[in-house]
Write a protein that holds these residues in place. Sequence first.
Motif, PDB file in Angstrom:
ATOM      1  N   GLY A  42      -7.238   8.265  33.872  1.00  0.00           N
ATOM      2  CA  GLY A  42      -6.649   8.120  35.214  1.00  0.00           C
ATOM      3  C   GLY A  42      -7.229   6.920  35.935  1.00  0.00           C
ATOM      4  O   GLY A  42      -7.126   5.781  35.477  1.00  0.00           O
TER       5      GLY A  42
ATOM      6  N   ASP B 111      -5.464   5.870  28.588  1.00  0.00           N
ATOM      7  CA  ASP B 111      -4.537   6.607  29.454  1.00  0.00           C
ATOM      8  C   ASP B 111      -3.107   6.268  29.068  1.00  0.00           C
ATOM      9  O   ASP B 111      -2.812   5.167  28.583  1.00  0.00           O
ATOM     10  CB  ASP B 111      -4.767   6.314  30.940  1.00  0.00           C
TER      11      ASP B 111
ATOM     12  N   LEU C  72      -0.658   6.018  31.165  1.00  0.00           N
ATOM     13  CA  LEU C  72       0.072   5.308  32.227  1.00  0.00           C
ATOM     14  C   LEU C  72      -0.399   3.865  32.383  1.00  0.00           C
ATOM     15  O   LEU C  72      -1.553   3.612  32.711  1.00  0.00           O
ATOM     16  CB  LEU C  72      -0.114   6.026  33.561  1.00  0.00           C
TER      17      LEU C  72
ATOM     18  N   ARG D   9      -2.289   2.506  35.601  1.00  0.00           N
ATOM     19  CA  ARG D   9      -3.703   2.869  35.712  1.00  0.00           C
ATOM     20  C   ARG D   9      -4.546   1.963  34.821  1.00  0.00           C
ATOM     21  O   ARG D   9      -5.629   1.546  35.194  1.00  0.00           O
ATOM     22  CB  ARG D   9      -3.902   4.334  35.308  1.00  0.00           C
TER      23      ARG D   9
ATOM     24  N   GLU E 215      -2.486  11.492  21.591  1.00  0.00           N
ATOM     25  CA  GLU E 215      -1.997  11.963  20.289  1.00  0.00           C
ATOM     26  C   GLU E 215      -1.553  10.781  19.411  1.00  0.00           C
ATOM     27  O   GLU E 215      -1.616  10.874  18.184  1.00  0.00           O
ATOM     28  CB  GLU E 215      -0.899  13.026  20.445  1.00  0.00           C
TER      29      GLU E 215
ATOM     30  N   ARG F 156     -11.453  14.940  31.561  1.00  0.00           N
ATOM     31  CA  ARG F 156     -11.582  15.716  32.801  1.00  0.00           C
ATOM     32  C   ARG F 156     -10.201  15.846  33.410  1.00  0.00           C
ATOM     33  O   ARG F 156      -9.491  14.844  33.574  1.00  0.00           O
ATOM     34  CB  ARG F 156     -12.527  14.946  33.735  1.00  0.00           C
ATOM     35  N   ALA F 157      -9.799  17.075  33.673  1.00  0.00           N
ATOM     36  CA  ALA F 157      -8.525  17.350  34.355  1.00  0.00           C
ATOM     37  C   ALA F 157      -7.330  16.752  33.616  1.00  0.00           C
ATOM     38  O   ALA F 157      -6.496  16.080  34.219  1.00  0.00           O
ATOM     39  CB  ALA F 157      -8.579  16.827  35.803  1.00  0.00           C
ATOM     40  N   VAL F 158      -7.267  16.973  32.311  1.00  0.00           N
ATOM     41  CA  VAL F 158      -6.175  16.368  31.529  1.00  0.00           C
ATOM     42  C   VAL F 158      -5.190  17.410  31.001  1.00  0.00           C
ATOM     43  O   VAL F 158      -3.976  17.211  31.123  1.00  0.00           O
ATOM     44  CB  VAL F 158      -6.737  15.501  30.381  1.00  0.00           C
TER      45      VAL F 158
ATOM     46  N   TYR G 266      -5.878  16.799  21.468  1.00  0.00           N
ATOM     47  CA  TYR G 266      -5.982  15.390  21.866  1.00  0.00           C
ATOM     48  C   TYR G 266      -7.319  14.794  21.422  1.00  0.00           C
ATOM     49  O   TYR G 266      -7.373  13.666  20.934  1.00  0.00           O
ATOM     50  CB  TYR G 266      -5.914  15.239  23.391  1.00  0.00           C
TER      51      TYR G 266
HETATM   52  C1  LIG Z   1      -4.918  14.653  36.563  1.00  0.00           C
HETATM   53  S1  LIG Z   1      -5.208  13.079  35.894  1.00  0.00           S
HETATM   54  C2  LIG Z   1      -6.965  13.131  35.683  1.00  0.00           C
HETATM   55  C3  LIG Z   1      -7.543  11.764  35.633  1.00  0.00           C
HETATM   56  C4  LIG Z   1      -9.067  11.706  35.494  1.00  0.00           C
HETATM   57  N1  LIG Z   1      -9.493  12.152  34.171  1.00  0.00           N
HETATM   58  C5  LIG Z   1      -9.764  12.476  36.587  1.00  0.00           C
HETATM   59  O1  LIG Z   1     -10.565  13.357  36.285  1.00  0.00           O
HETATM   60  O2  LIG Z   1      -9.510  12.186  37.773  1.00  0.00           O
HETATM   61  C6  LIG Z   1      -4.618  13.219  34.204  1.00  0.00           C
HETATM   62  C7  LIG Z   1      -4.550  11.862  33.516  1.00  0.00           C
HETATM   63  O3  LIG Z   1      -4.364  12.104  32.126  1.00  0.00           O
HETATM   64  C8  LIG Z   1      -3.385  11.205  31.627  1.00  0.00           C
HETATM   65  N2  LIG Z   1      -2.811  11.867  30.446  1.00  0.00           N
HETATM   66  C9  LIG Z   1      -2.181  13.068  30.405  1.00  0.00           C
HETATM   67  N3  LIG Z   1      -1.821  13.357  29.134  1.00  0.00           N
HETATM   68  C10 LIG Z   1      -2.249  12.318  28.370  1.00  0.00           C
HETATM   69  C11 LIG Z   1      -2.177  12.024  26.981  1.00  0.00           C
HETATM   70  N4  LIG Z   1      -1.586  12.872  26.128  1.00  0.00           N
HETATM   71  N5  LIG Z   1      -2.717  10.877  26.528  1.00  0.00           N
HETATM   72  C12 LIG Z   1      -3.308  10.014  27.390  1.00  0.00           C
HETATM   73  N6  LIG Z   1      -3.394  10.222  28.720  1.00  0.00           N
HETATM   74  C13 LIG Z   1      -2.883  11.361  29.201  1.00  0.00           C
HETATM   75  C14 LIG Z   1      -2.425  10.988  32.789  1.00  0.00           C
HETATM   76  O4  LIG Z   1      -1.713   9.764  32.675  1.00  0.00           O
HETATM   77  C15 LIG Z   1      -3.390  10.994  33.975  1.00  0.00           C
HETATM   78  O5  LIG Z   1      -3.871   9.700  34.258  1.00  0.00           O
END
Ligand SMILES: C[S@@+](CC[C@H](N)C(=O)[O-])C[C@H]1O[C@@H](n2cnc3c(N)ncnc32)[C@H](O)[C@@H]1O
Length: 235
Positions: A67, A88, A90, A93, A116, A134-136, A145
Motif C-alpha cells: 500500500g 503491490d 496498484l 501506490r 500470486e 499487514r491488512a492484506v 500469497y
Molecule cells: C488495506 S491495504 C493495506 C496496505 C498496507 N499493507 C497497510 O498496512 O497499510 C491492502 C493493500 O494490498 C494490496 N493488495 C491486495 N491484494 C494484493 C495482491 N494479491 N497482490 C499484491 N497486492 C495486493 C492492495 O493494492 C492494497 O494496497
Amino acid sequence: MGIVMTQDMAEKLTAYHTLLMEANETMNLTRIVDEEEAVSRQYLDSVPAQVLRQIPEGARVVDVGTGAGLPGIPLAILRPDVEMTLMDALQKRVAFLQKTAEALELPLRVIHIRAEDGGRAQEHRERYDVAVARAVAPMAALAEYLLPLVKVGGKALCYKGPKGGQELDAAREGIGLLGGRAMDILPVRDPFFERNCSIIVLQKNYKTPIKYPRNSGVIKKSPLIASNLRISRSK
Ligand SMILES: C[S@@+](CC[C@H](N)C(=O)[O-])C[C@H]1O[C@@H](n2cnc3c(N)ncnc32)[C@H](O)[C@@H]1O
C-alpha cells in the motif's frame, strides 16, 4: 535484536510522514492524517519488537500488499541491514513508493505485481527469507500469497487483528499444503484501539507444490480453509 532509534532513522520516519501526507492530498493513500494517530496506528504498529526479532541480520524481506509502504518502509528505515522489496498490485501506490525510496535514500526495490503472479515468477518464487504483510487478506489467502515467495527455512510474518487465531485455525491445513506450518502467534498490543492483536509466524518447511499459488479469482473464491478442503476431497 535490540534497535536503537538513531537520529537518521527518526528523520527518515518524519520525512516519510511528510511525503505521505503531501501525496495523500491528490492520491488517497491513507485515511489516517492526524500525526499522533499515524505514528501509533501506522508507523509503530509496523515495527513491533516481536517482528524485528524474527528478521535475521541481512535477510531478504518482501512486503506484500505494501500500500503506502506499511510495514515495509518503517521496517527498511529501522533495519537498514535488510534487503527490502515492496510489492503491490496498484500502480499509483508503486509510483509513490519509488519516489519515496529515492527521497529517503532507501535502497529498496518497488515492484508492481500481484503477489500470486510474483509467487509464480522465477525471480520471486522461493527467493525471500521473510515475507511480511499487514491488512492484506484473510489468513488462508494470505498464506497462499506469501508462502510461495519464501525460501525453505524462511518464514512469513502475518500482521493480524484480534481474530488472527480464529483465522489461523481455519487455515492450518491449507498452510500445510503450501509447505508451511504455523510456528507461533505472537501477541502485540494495539495501543490506539486498546486491543490485543497478533503476529502469526508461519515457517516454510517444504517447497510449495507447483500448483500453488492458484490464480487470484480462485484464491478468493475458494481459499484453502478446512471447509473448502473437505468439499474438494469429497468430490
Ligand atoms: C488495506 S491495504 C493495506 C496496505 C498496507 N499493507 C497497510 O498496512 O497499510 C491492502 C493493500 O494490498 C494490496 N493488495 C491486495 N491484494 C494484493 C495482491 N494479491 N497482490 C499484491 N497486492 C495486493 C492492495 O493494492 C492494497 O494496497
